[in-house]
Design a protein around this motif. Structure first.
Motif, PDB file in Angstrom:
ATOM      1  N   ALA A   1      17.199  13.460  -2.230  1.00  0.00           N
ATOM      2  CA  ALA A   1      16.406  14.627  -3.083  1.00  0.00           C
ATOM      3  C   ALA A   1      17.051  15.788  -2.863  1.00  0.00           C
ATOM      4  N   LEU A   2      16.569  16.575  -4.117  1.00  0.00           N
ATOM      5  CA  LEU A   2      17.415  18.148  -4.020  1.00  0.00           C
ATOM      6  C   LEU A   2      15.987  18.844  -3.718  1.00  0.00           C
ATOM      7  N   VAL A   3      16.473  19.788  -2.826  1.00  0.00           N
ATOM      8  CA  VAL A   3      15.088  20.821  -2.306  1.00  0.00           C
ATOM      9  C   VAL A   3      15.780  22.185  -2.061  1.00  0.00           C
ATOM     10  N   GLY A   4      15.337  23.092  -2.845  1.00  0.00           N
ATOM     11  CA  GLY A   4      16.109  24.352  -2.939  1.00  0.00           C
ATOM     12  C   GLY A   4      17.477  24.314  -3.324  1.00  0.00           C
ATOM     13  N   ASP A   5      18.304  24.788  -2.389  1.00  0.00           N
ATOM     14  CA  ASP A   5      19.774  24.767  -2.101  1.00  0.00           C
ATOM     15  C   ASP A   5      20.311  24.052  -1.470  1.00  0.00           C
ATOM     16  N   ARG A   6      19.520  22.832  -0.985  1.00  0.00           N
ATOM     17  CA  ARG A   6      20.028  21.710  -0.047  1.00  0.00           C
ATOM     18  C   ARG A   6      19.839  20.342  -0.853  1.00  0.00           C
ATOM     19  N   ALA A   7      20.302  19.455  -0.050  1.00  0.00           N
ATOM     20  CA  ALA A   7      20.032  18.061  -0.446  1.00  0.00           C
ATOM     21  C   ALA A   7      19.521  17.198   0.893  1.00  0.00           C
ATOM     22  N   ALA A   8      18.685  16.241   0.679  1.00  0.00           N
ATOM     23  CA  ALA A   8      17.913  15.796   1.979  1.00  0.00           C
ATOM     24  C   ALA A   8      18.155  14.290   1.699  1.00  0.00           C
ATOM     25  N   HIS A   9      18.234  13.515   2.772  1.00  0.00           N
ATOM     26  CA  HIS A   9      18.433  12.090   2.752  1.00  0.00           C
ATOM     27  C   HIS A   9      17.364  11.484   3.703  1.00  0.00           C
ATOM     28  N   TRP A  10      16.806  10.442   3.291  1.00  0.00           N
ATOM     29  CA  TRP A  10      15.765   9.671   3.974  1.00  0.00           C
ATOM     30  C   TRP A  10      16.146   8.389   4.292  1.00  0.00           C
TER      31      TRP A  10
ATOM     32  N   ARG B   1       0.789  -1.162   0.037  1.00  0.00           N
ATOM     33  CA  ARG B   1       0.250   0.027   0.079  1.00  0.00           C
ATOM     34  C   ARG B   1       0.748   1.250   0.036  1.00  0.00           C
ATOM     35  N   TRP B   2       0.326   2.380  -0.393  1.00  0.00           N
ATOM     36  CA  TRP B   2       0.665   3.762  -0.165  1.00  0.00           C
ATOM     37  C   TRP B   2       0.973   4.354   1.126  1.00  0.00           C
ATOM     38  N   HIS B   3       2.110   4.932   1.516  1.00  0.00           N
ATOM     39  CA  HIS B   3       2.106   5.760   2.738  1.00  0.00           C
ATOM     40  C   HIS B   3       2.530   7.069   2.377  1.00  0.00           C
ATOM     41  N   ALA B   4       1.897   7.895   3.226  1.00  0.00           N
ATOM     42  CA  ALA B   4       2.575   9.318   3.143  1.00  0.00           C
ATOM     43  C   ALA B   4       3.722   9.615   3.944  1.00  0.00           C
ATOM     44  N   VAL B   5       4.705  10.324   3.087  1.00  0.00           N
ATOM     45  CA  VAL B   5       5.943  10.593   3.520  1.00  0.00           C
ATOM     46  C   VAL B   5       6.061  12.143   4.077  1.00  0.00           C
ATOM     47  N   PRO B   6       6.666  12.660   5.033  1.00  0.00           N
ATOM     48  CA  PRO B   6       6.731  13.837   5.417  1.00  0.00           C
ATOM     49  C   PRO B   6       7.686  14.854   4.327  1.00  0.00           C
ATOM     50  N   ARG B   7       7.552  15.891   4.220  1.00  0.00           N
ATOM     51  CA  ARG B   7       8.287  16.618   3.323  1.00  0.00           C
ATOM     52  C   ARG B   7       9.680  17.025   4.078  1.00  0.00           C
ATOM     53  N   PRO B   8      10.825  17.226   3.449  1.00  0.00           N
ATOM     54  CA  PRO B   8      12.186  17.906   4.044  1.00  0.00           C
ATOM     55  C   PRO B   8      11.836  19.012   4.948  1.00  0.00           C
ATOM     56  N   SER B   9      12.365  19.287   5.842  1.00  0.00           N
ATOM     57  CA  SER B   9      12.144  20.444   6.626  1.00  0.00           C
ATOM     58  C   SER B   9      12.998  21.357   6.125  1.00  0.00           C
ATOM     59  N   VAL B  10      12.812  21.993   4.889  1.00  0.00           N
ATOM     60  CA  VAL B  10      13.553  23.012   4.423  1.00  0.00           C
ATOM     61  C   VAL B  10      12.418  23.643   3.273  1.00  0.00           C
ATOM     62  N   GLN B  11      12.689  25.100   3.271  1.00  0.00           N
ATOM     63  CA  GLN B  11      11.988  25.644   2.104  1.00  0.00           C
ATOM     64  C   GLN B  11      12.065  25.222   0.674  1.00  0.00           C
ATOM     65  N   GLY B  12      11.229  24.936   0.026  1.00  0.00           N
ATOM     66  CA  GLY B  12      11.321  24.600  -1.387  1.00  0.00           C
ATOM     67  C   GLY B  12      10.600  23.302  -1.900  1.00  0.00           C
ATOM     68  N   ALA B  13      10.547  23.263  -3.110  1.00  0.00           N
ATOM     69  CA  ALA B  13       9.866  21.806  -3.514  1.00  0.00           C
ATOM     70  C   ALA B  13      10.857  20.929  -3.932  1.00  0.00           C
ATOM     71  N   VAL B  14      10.441  19.792  -3.645  1.00  0.00           N
ATOM     72  CA  VAL B  14      11.686  18.417  -4.038  1.00  0.00           C
ATOM     73  C   VAL B  14      11.670  18.701  -5.463  1.00  0.00           C
ATOM     74  N   GLY B  15      12.853  18.626  -5.879  1.00  0.00           N
ATOM     75  CA  GLY B  15      13.225  18.585  -7.295  1.00  0.00           C
ATOM     76  C   GLY B  15      13.618  17.007  -7.785  1.00  0.00           C
ATOM     77  N   ASP B  16      14.785  16.816  -8.279  1.00  0.00           N
ATOM     78  CA  ASP B  16      15.086  15.481  -8.564  1.00  0.00           C
ATOM     79  C   ASP B  16      15.216  14.686  -7.251  1.00  0.00           C
ATOM     80  N   LEU B  17      14.667  13.267  -7.271  1.00  0.00           N
ATOM     81  CA  LEU B  17      14.682  12.470  -6.015  1.00  0.00           C
ATOM     82  C   LEU B  17      15.222  11.092  -6.726  1.00  0.00           C
ATOM     83  N   ARG B  18      16.176  10.359  -5.847  1.00  0.00           N
ATOM     84  CA  ARG B  18      16.698   9.099  -6.445  1.00  0.00           C
ATOM     85  C   ARG B  18      16.371   8.204  -5.252  1.00  0.00           C
ATOM     86  N   ALA B  19      15.647   6.896  -5.360  1.00  0.00           N
ATOM     87  CA  ALA B  19      15.402   5.965  -4.481  1.00  0.00           C
ATOM     88  C   ALA B  19      16.379   4.756  -4.561  1.00  0.00           C
ATOM     89  N   PHE B  20      17.275   4.611  -3.622  1.00  0.00           N
ATOM     90  CA  PHE B  20      18.224   3.354  -3.583  1.00  0.00           C
ATOM     91  C   PHE B  20      17.697   2.316  -2.817  1.00  0.00           C
TER      92      PHE B  20
END
Length: 395
Positions: free
Chosen positions: A163-172, A137-156
Motif C-alpha cells: 500500500a502507498l501511505v503518504g510518502d511511504r510504502a507499507a507491506h502487510w 468473514r470480515w476482519h479489521a486490519v490495523p492502519r500502517p503506523s505512518v501519517q496519512g491515508a492509504v492510497g493505492d493498495l495491491r493484494a497479492f
C-alpha cells in the motif's frame, strides 16, 4: 492500477438500441449472454430506483464479485455506503462490514482470490480504515503506523499486500505492516507479484530538475528490490518544454499498469502554470512503457485514440483497456467499446443522453473480461438521473 484509475467514460450514442439491459431490476449475472454485441460493455447490475454510484469493484473470481456503492440525494433509501456481492447467481446488498469500523469515503477494493478481499477508505478523521474478507468473514486490519491515508493498495496474497501511505510504502505480511521510505513522491502502485511491484509519481531533484531552464519535477518510477529490501528509482526520460520554458513546468506520472515483468505502462502529464505568459505551448500527455530493461516514451500519447488515455486494465492476452472506452488489441488496433443504452421507461425520457461512468475497473480473473463500477448518467431536461451500475466487458 490506480483505479482511480481515472474514470472511464463510455458515452452511449443516440442511435444505440433500447432493449432492456437486464432483469426487472436491471440485474443479470456477470458474463451472462444478452443482446449486446461482444467487444462491448453489458450492464450486470443496476438499481433504477436509486440515485448514486458504485464507487469500487473487484472480481475475486469469475463467480465472486464485490462492490461498494453509495446512495445520494433525495428520494433514495438512505445515504449510507453499502456493500454489493455477486455469488455467481445473484447480487446481494448489505451494510458495510462492521469490521471496517464505520463509514469511509473514497472506498477501494482489491483481491488476490475469494479468501483475500480487501476494502479500505478514508475515515472522517482523515486516517484510513481497512478490512479483509478471509472467505468466511470480515476482519479489521490495523492502519500502517505512518501519517496519512492509504492510497493505492495491491493484494497479492493474504500475507503479501502493498500500500502507498503518504510518502511511504507499507507491506502487510499477514500479521503487521512494515513501512519503507520511497525515493520520490508516489501516486500510483501496481505489480505482477509481491516481489515485482512498481510505484510511480514524480521527483523534485536529479537530472532535468532545477538549474538553468530546468523544470520543477520529472517523472519517477520506483521498483521494489526484494534482495535489498528497498525501493529504487529506475531512470525515466527527462522531459522539457522548448525555450522559453513556461513558468513552473513539470511532469509527473499518475497511473501505472503492470502487465508482466517485461511490460509496464505508466501515464501522466507534462504541464505548467497557465496564464503567466502570452505564448504558451500545449500541455502534453506522457505515456511510458517498460520493456524489461528501460523506460521509453510511447509514441501516440497525444494523438492515438488509445495511447492518449490512461491504461486501466489488461486482459492477460495482450489486450489493454484504456480510459474512456478504448480497447487496444494485441495487434495494436484500437477500437471503442460500446454499450447498450437503457430503454426509455420510468423516469428515463427518449431524448435523454446517456453516459456510463466508471470509478474503478478491474479484470475478472482467469478470463479476458473486465468489470467496472460507476453510474449511468442520464442528461435530460428537468430530471437528470444518476443510477448506480456494475458492468462487464465481454471480449
Amino acid at each position: 492500477m490506480s483505479a482511480v484509475v481515472g474514470m472511464v467514460l463510455l458515452a452511449g450514442c443516440a442511435g444505440e438500441g433500447g432493449g432492456s439491459a437486464g432483469d426487472a431490476d436491471g440485474s443479470r449475472a456477470p458474463g451472462a449472454s444478452g443482446s449486446a454485441e461482444r467487444g462491448a460493455w453489458k450492464i450486470a447490475h443496476i438499481d433504477r430506483r436509486a440515485r448514486g454510484t458504485v464507487e469500487a469493484v473487484v472480481a475475486a473470481a469469475p463467480d465472486d464479485i464485490w462492490a461498494v456503492g453509495a446512495d445520494q440525494g433525495a428520494g433514495t433509501a438512505g445515504t449510507d455506503p453499502y456493500l454489493l456481492r455477486h455469488d455467481g447467481t445473484k447480487w446481494r446488498r448489505t451494510p458495510l462490514p462492521a469490521a471496517l469500523g464505520g463509514r469511509v469515503t473514497q472506498p477501494r477494493l482489491d483481491a488476490s482470490g475469494p479468501d483475500n478481499v480487501w476494502l479500505h477508505g478514508v475515515a472522517p478523521s482523515s486516517g484510513s480504515r481497512l478490512a479483509r474478507w478471509d472467505g468466511t468473514r470480515w476482519h479489521a486490519v490495523p492502519r500502517p503506523s505512518v501519517q496519512g491515508a492509504v492510497g493505492d493498495l495491491r493484494a497479492f496474497a493474504p500475507d503479501d499486500v502493498w500500500a502507498l501511505v503518504g510518502d511511504r510504502a507499507a507491506h502487510w505480511d499477514g500479521t503487521r505492516w512494515t513501512v519503507t521510505p520511497l525515493p520520490a513522491v508516489a501516486t500510483a502502485l501496481d505489480g505482477t507479484s509481491g516481489d515485482d511491484v512498481w510505484a510511480v509519481g514524480y521527483r523534485d531533484r536529479g537530472p532535468g530538475v532545477g538549474g538553468a531552464g530546468g523544470e520543477t519535477t520529472q517523472p519517477a518510477a520506483m521498483r521494489w528490490d526484494a534482495r535489498a529490501r528497498a525501493w529504487k528509482l529506475t531512470p525515466t526520460p527527462v522531459l522539457r518544454f522548448p525555450d522559453p520554458v513556461p513558468p513552473e513546468a513539470g511532469a509527473s506520472l499518475t497511473e501505472v499498469l503492470a502487465v508482466s515483468r517485461d511490460e509496464v505502462w505508466a501515464y501522466g502529464t507534462h504541464s505548467f502554470n497557465h496564464g503567466e505568459s502570452e505564448s504558451e505551448p500545449s500541455a502534453e500527455r506522457v505515456l511510458l512503457r517498460w520493456d524489461g530493461a528501460r523506460w521509453r516514451e510511447q509514441r501516440g500519447a497525444d494523438t492515438d485514440p488509445c495511447l492518449s488515455r490512461p491504461p486501466v486494465a489488461h486482459d492477460g492476452a495482450g489486450g489493454i483497456l484504456f480510459d474512456r472506452h478504448r480497447f487496444r488489441a494485441a495487434d495494436g488496433s484500437c477500437r471503442k467499446a460500446p454499450w447498450r443504452r437503457l430503454p426509455a421507461t420510468g423516469e428515463i425520457t427518449a431524448g435523454g443522453k446517456q453516459q456510463l461512468w466508471f470509478e474503478q475497473v478491474g479484470r475478472v480473473p482467469g478470463t479476458k473480461r473486465f468489470v467496472g463500477a460507476g453510474k449511468v448518467y442520464v442528461m435530460q431536461s428537468g430530471n437528470p438521473l444518476t443510477m448506480p451500475v456494475v458492468a462487464v466487458y465481454e471480449p
